[in-house]
Design an enzyme around this catalytic site. Structure first.
Site, PDB file in Angstrom:
ATOM      1  N   ASN A 183       9.823 -38.061  83.985  1.00 29.65           N
ATOM      2  CA  ASN A 183       8.701 -37.249  83.499  1.00 29.65           C
ATOM      3  C   ASN A 183       8.939 -36.996  82.020  1.00 29.65           C
ATOM      4  O   ASN A 183       9.790 -36.192  81.652  1.00 29.65           O
ATOM      5  CB  ASN A 183       8.664 -35.927  84.280  1.00 29.65           C
ATOM      6  CG  ASN A 183       7.663 -34.952  83.689  1.00 29.65           C
ATOM      7  OD1 ASN A 183       6.782 -35.336  82.931  1.00 29.65           O
ATOM      8  ND2 ASN A 183       7.810 -33.670  84.036  1.00 29.65           N
ATOM      9  N   LYS A 205       7.066 -35.593  79.918  1.00 36.77           N
ATOM     10  CA  LYS A 205       6.436 -34.351  79.439  1.00 36.77           C
ATOM     11  C   LYS A 205       5.676 -34.629  78.134  1.00 36.77           C
ATOM     12  O   LYS A 205       5.178 -35.727  77.947  1.00 36.77           O
ATOM     13  CB  LYS A 205       7.466 -33.236  79.261  1.00 36.77           C
ATOM     14  CG  LYS A 205       8.391 -33.094  80.469  1.00 36.77           C
ATOM     15  CD  LYS A 205       9.147 -31.809  80.452  1.00 36.77           C
ATOM     16  CE  LYS A 205      10.207 -31.834  81.543  1.00 36.77           C
ATOM     17  NZ  LYS A 205      10.661 -30.528  81.926  1.00 36.77           N
ATOM     18  N   HIS A 224       3.322 -29.904  88.827  1.00 39.99           N
ATOM     19  CA  HIS A 224       4.613 -29.642  88.175  1.00 39.99           C
ATOM     20  C   HIS A 224       4.701 -28.149  87.847  1.00 39.99           C
ATOM     21  O   HIS A 224       3.700 -27.516  87.515  1.00 39.99           O
ATOM     22  CB  HIS A 224       4.731 -30.483  86.898  1.00 39.99           C
ATOM     23  CG  HIS A 224       6.101 -30.453  86.316  1.00 39.99           C
ATOM     24  ND1 HIS A 224       6.539 -29.422  85.526  1.00 39.99           N
ATOM     25  CD2 HIS A 224       7.147 -31.316  86.438  1.00 39.99           C
ATOM     26  CE1 HIS A 224       7.798 -29.659  85.173  1.00 39.99           C
ATOM     27  NE2 HIS A 224       8.188 -30.798  85.712  1.00 39.99           N
ATOM     28  N   GLU A 282       5.644 -26.618  85.324  1.00 45.64           N
ATOM     29  CA  GLU A 282       5.139 -26.247  83.994  1.00 45.64           C
ATOM     30  C   GLU A 282       3.619 -26.110  84.031  1.00 45.64           C
ATOM     31  O   GLU A 282       3.038 -25.288  83.316  1.00 45.64           O
ATOM     32  CB  GLU A 282       5.584 -27.282  82.950  1.00 45.64           C
ATOM     33  CG  GLU A 282       7.064 -27.097  82.626  1.00 45.64           C
ATOM     34  CD  GLU A 282       7.783 -28.364  82.196  1.00 45.64           C
ATOM     35  OE1 GLU A 282       7.125 -29.342  81.827  1.00 45.64           O
ATOM     36  OE2 GLU A 282       9.028 -28.364  82.248  1.00 45.64           O
ATOM     37  N   GLU A 300      11.678 -29.215  93.077  1.00 43.46           N
ATOM     38  CA  GLU A 300      12.201 -28.883  91.761  1.00 43.46           C
ATOM     39  C   GLU A 300      12.392 -27.372  91.645  1.00 43.46           C
ATOM     40  O   GLU A 300      11.432 -26.645  91.341  1.00 43.46           O
ATOM     41  CB  GLU A 300      11.229 -29.347  90.672  1.00 43.46           C
ATOM     42  CG  GLU A 300      10.988 -30.836  90.659  1.00 43.46           C
ATOM     43  CD  GLU A 300      10.630 -31.312  89.262  1.00 43.46           C
ATOM     44  OE1 GLU A 300      11.359 -32.157  88.747  1.00 43.46           O
ATOM     45  OE2 GLU A 300       9.652 -30.812  88.684  1.00 43.46           O
ATOM     46  N   GLY A 341      15.222 -28.173  83.013  1.00 43.53           N
ATOM     47  CA  GLY A 341      15.461 -28.077  81.573  1.00 43.53           C
ATOM     48  C   GLY A 341      16.481 -27.020  81.191  1.00 43.53           C
ATOM     49  O   GLY A 341      16.600 -26.646  80.033  1.00 43.53           O
ATOM     50  N   SER A 343      17.405 -30.817  85.958  1.00 47.08           N
ATOM     51  CA  SER A 343      18.610 -31.174  85.202  1.00 47.08           C
ATOM     52  C   SER A 343      19.421 -32.296  85.857  1.00 47.08           C
ATOM     53  O   SER A 343      20.655 -32.254  85.883  1.00 47.08           O
ATOM     54  CB  SER A 343      19.481 -29.940  84.963  1.00 47.08           C
ATOM     55  OG  SER A 343      18.750 -28.979  84.224  1.00 47.08           O
TER      56      SER A 343
HETATM   57  C1  PEP Z   1      11.097 -32.191  85.190  1.00 44.39           C
HETATM   58  O1  PEP Z   1      10.505 -32.248  84.127  1.00 44.39           O
HETATM   59  O2  PEP Z   1      10.466 -32.390  86.247  1.00 44.39           O
HETATM   60  C2  PEP Z   1      12.534 -31.913  85.182  1.00 44.39           C
HETATM   61  C3  PEP Z   1      13.184 -31.865  86.311  1.00 44.39           C
HETATM   62  O3  PEP Z   1      13.115 -31.727  83.946  1.00 44.39           O
HETATM   63  P1  PEP Z   1      14.697 -31.743  83.613  1.00 44.39           P
HETATM   64  O4  PEP Z   1      15.264 -32.987  84.258  1.00 44.39           O
HETATM   65  O5  PEP Z   1      14.762 -31.784  82.126  1.00 44.39           O
HETATM   66  O6  PEP Z   1      15.294 -30.519  84.208  1.00 44.39           O
END
Ligand code: PEP
Length: 251
Positions: A9, A11, A95, A97, A167, A173, A213
Site C-alpha cells: 500500500n 498510500k 483502510h 486511514e 491491521e 506506521g 509495520s
Molecule cells: C498499511 O498502510 O496498511 C500499513 C500496514 O502500513 P505500515 O506497514 O507502514 O505499518
C-alpha cells in the site's frame, strides 16, 4: 492450501516517474516468484502508467479506494469501472486511514465491496482495532462488529474471492508490530467468525493478510502462523529492496 498474498500500500506517495522506477525494479527482482501473489497499490493518478510496466508480469495492481456509484455528480470520486479501466485487478477498501480521516464506516465499506465485486475487482478489506480498544479488552468486539458490518449480504462465490487485511491500527506506521501470536489470535477469530457468517468451507479459502509495520525481519515469523496468509505492507513497500525481501520471506 491458501496461496499467500503480499500487497504494497503505497498510500499518498510516488509521482509517475517515481512509481515507474519502483515497479521497474520490482518487476526485475520478483520475476522468479510464483509461490506468492504480489500486488502494488499506488495512487489513482499513476495506475495506468504502472499498469503499462506491469503488463504480462506476476505483479498485480490495485487501487487504494473507490466510490460505490459507477458515475454521476460525485466530484472528486473514482468508481470501480474507472479503476478497472486502468488495468487494476484489486482495490483496498476500508483502510484505517480512510476510516480515521475520511469518515469511512462499515456501511460504506460494505457498499464499496459490492461495487468492486460487481465490476470484477478483488477487494482487500481492512479491519482492525485502535490502541484504546485493545487496551480495554475490546479487540474481538470491534473486529466482530466490523466484519459483520462489512461482510454482510454476499454470495458464497463472492466471499471466496475476498481478501481480508487485519491491521491493528496501533501497529500501522508506528514500528510496533503485533506479535505473531497476537496476530494469529485475531486472524483465527476472523476466520471462525466468517465460518459462522457463511460456511467453514468459505472461511477456509479466504485469505487473511496481516498489516502493521511488516518488515523483512518480522515477516517470516508472522507467516509461520496458521491463519496468516500474507501481508498488507505500507512503509516497507516504498523501497524495492525491503518489499522484495518481504515477498521472498520463504527463502
Ligand atoms: C498499511 O498502510 O496498511 C500499513 C500496514 O502500513 P505500515 O506497514 O507502514 O505499518
Amino acid at each position: 492450501m491458501r496461496k499467500p498474498i503480499i500487497a504494497g500500500n503505497w498510500k499518498l506517495n510516488n509521482t509517475s516517474k517515481e512509481a515507474i522506477e519502483l515497479v521497474t525494479l520490482l518487476k526485475r527482482n520478483l520475476s522468479d516468484v510464483s509461490k506468492v501473489d504480489i500486488v502494488v497499490c499506488p495512487v489513482f493518478t499513476v495506475l495506468m502508467d504502472v499498469n503499462d510496466v506491469l503488463a504480462n508480469t506476476n505483479i498485480g495492481l490495485g487501487a487504494q479506494n473507490l466510490y460505490w456509484e459507477d458515475n454521476g455528480a460525485f466530484t472528486g470520486e473514482i468508481s470501480a469501472p474507472m479503476i478497472k479501466d486502468t488495468g487494476a485487478q484489486y482495490v483496498i477498501i476500508g483502510h484505517s486511514e480512510r476510516r480515521q480521516f475520511f469518515g469511512e464506516t462499515n456501511e460504506t465499506v460494505n457498499k464499496k465491496i459490492k461495487a468492486a465485486l460487481k465490476h470484477g475487482l478483488i477487494p482487500i478489506v481492512c479491519v482492525g482495532e485502535v490502541l484504546a480498544e485493545r487496551e480495554s479488552g475490546k479487540t474481538f468486539d470491534v473486529i466482530k462488529e466490523q466484519c459483520q458490518g462489512c461482510f454482510q449480504g454476499f454470495s458464497e462465490e463472492e466471499m471466496k474471492g475476498m481478501v481480508v487485511a487485519y491491521e491493528p491500527v496501533w501497529a500501522i506506521g508506528t514500528g510496533k508490530t503485533a506479535t505473531p501470536q497476537q496476530a494469529q489470535e485475531v486472524h483465527k477469530f476472523i476466520r471462525d467468525l466468517l465460518a459462522k457468517m457463511y460456511t467453514r468451507e468459505i472461511a477456509d479459502v479466504i485469505r487473511i493478510q496481516y498489516g502493521g509495520s511488516v518488515k523483512a525481519d518480522n515477516i517470516k515469523d508472522l507467516m509461520s502462523q496458521a491463519d496468516i496468509d500474507g501481508a498488507l505492507v505500507g512503509g516497507a513497500s516504498l523501497k524495492s529492496d525491503s518489499f522484495v525481501k518481504i515477498v521472498k520471506f520463504y527463502e
